[in-house]
Design an enzyme around this catalytic site. Structure first.
Site, PDB file in Angstrom:
ATOM      1  N   SER A 139       0.864  -1.072  -0.078  1.00 56.46           N
ATOM      2  CA  SER A 139       0.034   0.006  -0.004  1.00 56.46           C
ATOM      3  C   SER A 139       0.808   1.353  -0.107  1.00 56.46           C
ATOM      4  O   SER A 139       2.143   1.070   0.394  1.00 56.46           O
ATOM      5  CB  SER A 139      -0.881  -0.060   1.437  1.00 56.46           C
ATOM      6  OG  SER A 139      -1.526   1.257   1.465  1.00 56.46           O
ATOM      7  N   TYR A 152      -2.250  -1.486  10.549  1.00 58.37           N
ATOM      8  CA  TYR A 152      -2.261  -1.896   9.299  1.00 58.37           C
ATOM      9  C   TYR A 152      -0.975  -1.148   8.469  1.00 58.37           C
ATOM     10  O   TYR A 152      -0.522  -2.051   7.589  1.00 58.37           O
ATOM     11  CB  TYR A 152      -3.589  -1.000   8.758  1.00 58.37           C
ATOM     12  CG  TYR A 152      -3.463  -1.285   7.066  1.00 58.37           C
ATOM     13  CD1 TYR A 152      -4.289  -2.350   6.688  1.00 58.37           C
ATOM     14  CD2 TYR A 152      -3.414   0.088   6.074  1.00 58.37           C
ATOM     15  CE1 TYR A 152      -4.441  -2.507   5.221  1.00 58.37           C
ATOM     16  CE2 TYR A 152      -3.417  -0.158   4.876  1.00 58.37           C
ATOM     17  CZ  TYR A 152      -3.892  -1.243   4.423  1.00 58.37           C
ATOM     18  OH  TYR A 152      -4.094  -1.626   3.083  1.00 58.37           O
TER      19      TYR A 152
HETATM   20  N1  LIG Z   1      -8.790  -0.581  -0.725  1.00 58.90           N
HETATM   21  C1  LIG Z   1      -7.693   0.262  -0.628  1.00 58.90           C
HETATM   22  O1  LIG Z   1      -7.839   1.439  -0.647  1.00 58.90           O
HETATM   23  C2  LIG Z   1      -6.189  -0.239  -0.389  1.00 58.90           C
HETATM   24  C3  LIG Z   1      -5.397   0.201  -0.599  1.00 58.90           C
HETATM   25  C4  LIG Z   1      -3.913  -0.366  -0.619  1.00 58.90           C
HETATM   26  C5  LIG Z   1      -3.733  -1.327  -0.522  1.00 58.90           C
HETATM   27  N2  LIG Z   1      -4.962  -2.244  -0.312  1.00 58.90           N
HETATM   28  C6  LIG Z   1      -4.896  -3.747   0.012  1.00 58.90           C
HETATM   29  O2  LIG Z   1      -5.502  -4.477  -1.228  1.00 58.90           O
HETATM   30  C7  LIG Z   1      -5.823  -5.827  -0.889  1.00 58.90           C
HETATM   31  C8  LIG Z   1      -7.198  -6.176  -1.051  1.00 58.90           C
HETATM   32  O3  LIG Z   1      -8.196  -5.195  -0.572  1.00 58.90           O
HETATM   33  P1  LIG Z   1      -9.355  -4.511  -0.905  1.00 58.90           P
HETATM   34  O4  LIG Z   1      -9.303  -3.082  -0.861  1.00 58.90           O
HETATM   35  O5  LIG Z   1      -9.478  -5.110  -2.495  1.00 58.90           O
HETATM   36  O6  LIG Z   1     -10.465  -4.845   0.089  1.00 58.90           O
HETATM   37  P2  LIG Z   1     -11.684  -6.304   0.094  1.00 58.90           P
HETATM   38  O7  LIG Z   1     -12.490  -6.130  -1.152  1.00 58.90           O
HETATM   39  O8  LIG Z   1     -12.125  -5.989   1.367  1.00 58.90           O
HETATM   40  O9  LIG Z   1     -10.544  -7.283  -0.259  1.00 58.90           O
HETATM   41  C9  LIG Z   1     -10.045  -8.020   0.849  1.00 58.90           C
HETATM   42  C10 LIG Z   1     -10.077  -9.732   0.498  1.00 58.90           C
HETATM   43  O10 LIG Z   1      -9.444 -10.367   1.166  1.00 58.90           O
HETATM   44  C11 LIG Z   1     -10.113 -11.670   1.699  1.00 58.90           C
HETATM   45  N3  LIG Z   1      -9.626 -11.938   3.052  1.00 58.90           N
HETATM   46  C12 LIG Z   1      -9.666 -11.125   4.160  1.00 58.90           C
HETATM   47  N4  LIG Z   1      -9.065 -11.963   5.186  1.00 58.90           N
HETATM   48  C13 LIG Z   1      -8.809 -13.226   4.692  1.00 58.90           C
HETATM   49  C14 LIG Z   1      -8.434 -14.317   5.195  1.00 58.90           C
HETATM   50  N5  LIG Z   1      -8.099 -14.410   6.333  1.00 58.90           N
HETATM   51  N6  LIG Z   1      -8.418 -15.426   4.357  1.00 58.90           N
HETATM   52  C15 LIG Z   1      -8.712 -15.293   3.138  1.00 58.90           C
HETATM   53  N7  LIG Z   1      -8.993 -14.207   2.398  1.00 58.90           N
HETATM   54  C16 LIG Z   1      -9.187 -13.059   3.244  1.00 58.90           C
HETATM   55  C17 LIG Z   1     -11.779 -11.031   1.913  1.00 58.90           C
HETATM   56  O11 LIG Z   1     -12.652 -12.036   1.484  1.00 58.90           O
HETATM   57  P3  LIG Z   1     -13.243 -12.861   2.969  1.00 58.90           P
HETATM   58  O12 LIG Z   1     -13.522 -11.955   3.879  1.00 58.90           O
HETATM   59  O13 LIG Z   1     -14.332 -13.532   2.220  1.00 58.90           O
HETATM   60  O14 LIG Z   1     -12.199 -13.768   3.121  1.00 58.90           O
HETATM   61  C18 LIG Z   1     -11.709 -10.039   0.642  1.00 58.90           C
HETATM   62  O15 LIG Z   1     -12.109 -10.544  -0.512  1.00 58.90           O
HETATM   63  C19 LIG Z   1      -5.566  -5.697   0.653  1.00 58.90           C
HETATM   64  O16 LIG Z   1      -4.201  -6.271   0.994  1.00 58.90           O
HETATM   65  C20 LIG Z   1      -5.483  -4.230   1.144  1.00 58.90           C
HETATM   66  O17 LIG Z   1      -4.644  -4.212   2.263  1.00 58.90           O
HETATM   67  C21 LIG Z   1      -6.120  -1.737  -0.356  1.00 58.90           C
END
Ligand SMILES: NC(=O)c1ccc[n+]([C@@H]2O[C@H](COP(=O)([O-])OP(=O)(O)OC[C@H]3O[C@@H](n4cnc5c(N)ncnc54)[C@H](OP(=O)(O)O)[C@@H]3O)[C@@H](O)[C@H]2O)c1
Length: 249
Positions: A139, A152
């Protein structure tokens, strides 16, 4: 690296950035497997992208990780790309005892230990492929933290550091190591069960998946997307100023 003809596993690939990556990889001519904890979200993802393979798996659970790996070895012998995308995010206020940390889910286990463990499990297997890659999703906040989410940001800084070392260790192997550095993206990250608030504010997930496909074709291993570039550059140029600017609340 060739952007088609790969077999790709995306953790947390049923929603958000992972789902956008799954769609981009599938559209580019790759076989794509996604995993996550919620069966209903896996089913929805498969409805949206029928070619997807799905697997219920909690990446924080050692037995789940092992059974995912055994299934892949058995059914997807050509798997050559691991995308460590699954993640969670919490606020935590240490002036009031950081009670938020007791809510379900541990950021250190999910965002840092799990990708490290999965990488350890999959790397010897990936090294047997002619061409392979690990993509870790850190991130912009791993480069300059926002203080309201201290744990985080620490996990993402840790994942960045791990990724740099992994790339160095694997430099003479067939496994390329990419780091995807998203900006704020409109997803469900940080939402709790039953939240009715709109999704996380930011750019659409496709901004990240577009950047990833271009960077992969160009063998550009650090992939800051959108505004994350400002944080990556600011962290070197003027860390304190960039930090203060981000934390003006
Ligand atoms: N959104 C942002 O602004 C942003 C910015 C920088 C980086 N990121 C990173 O991008 C990545 C994806 O996040 P996102 O923003 O797309 O959010 P998201 O839609 O909430 O995606 C996170 C995914 O991770 C899965 N997950 C969480 N805990 C898990 C576990 N213990 N085992 C297996 N799957 C798990 C969730 O599915 P289940 O709950 O069904 O398991 C969900 O599908 C993350 O690493 C996040 O930190 C996001």
């Amino acid at each position: 690296m060739n952007v088609k003809g790969n077999t790709v596993l995306i953790t947390g690939g049923a929603t958000g950035i992972g789902l956008a990556l799954a769609e981009a990889f599938a559209n580019a001519g790759n076989k794509v497997i996604v995993c996550g904890r919620r069966e209903n979200r896996l089913t929805e993802a498969k409805k949206k992208i029928p070619a997807l393979y799905t697997r219920k798996c909690d990446v924080t659970n050692e037995a789940d990780r092992k059974s995912l790996f055994d299934w892949i070895k058995q059914d997807f012998k050509d798997l050559n790309i691991l995308v460590n995308n699954a993640g969670i995010q919490k606020m935590a206020d240490f002036t009031t005892g950081a009670k938020e940390l007791d809510k379900p889910g541990d950021e250190i286990t999910t965002n840092l230990s799990a990708p490290i463990r999965l990488t350890a499990l999959f790397t010897p297997f990936l090294m047997k492929q002619k061409s392979a890659a690990v993509f870790n999703i850190s991130s912009g906040l791993g480069f300059v933290p926002i203080a309201m989410m201290p744990v985080y940001c620490a996990t993402k800084a840790g994942l960045h550091s791990f990724t740099v070392s992994l790339r160095h260790q694997l430099r003479d192997t067939t496994v390329k190591v990419f780091e995807i550095i998203p900006p704020a993206v409109e997803t469900e990250l940080g939402r709790e069960e039953g939240d009715t608030e709109p999704g996380y504010p930011g750019v659409k997930p496709v901004v990240v998946s577009d950047a990833v496909m271009k960077a992969m074709a160009a063998d550009q291993y650090e992939i800051p997307a959108g505004d994350a570039k400002g944080l990556v550059e600011g962290s070197c140029r003027d860390f304190q100023g960039t930090f203060e600017n981000l934390n003006r609340w």
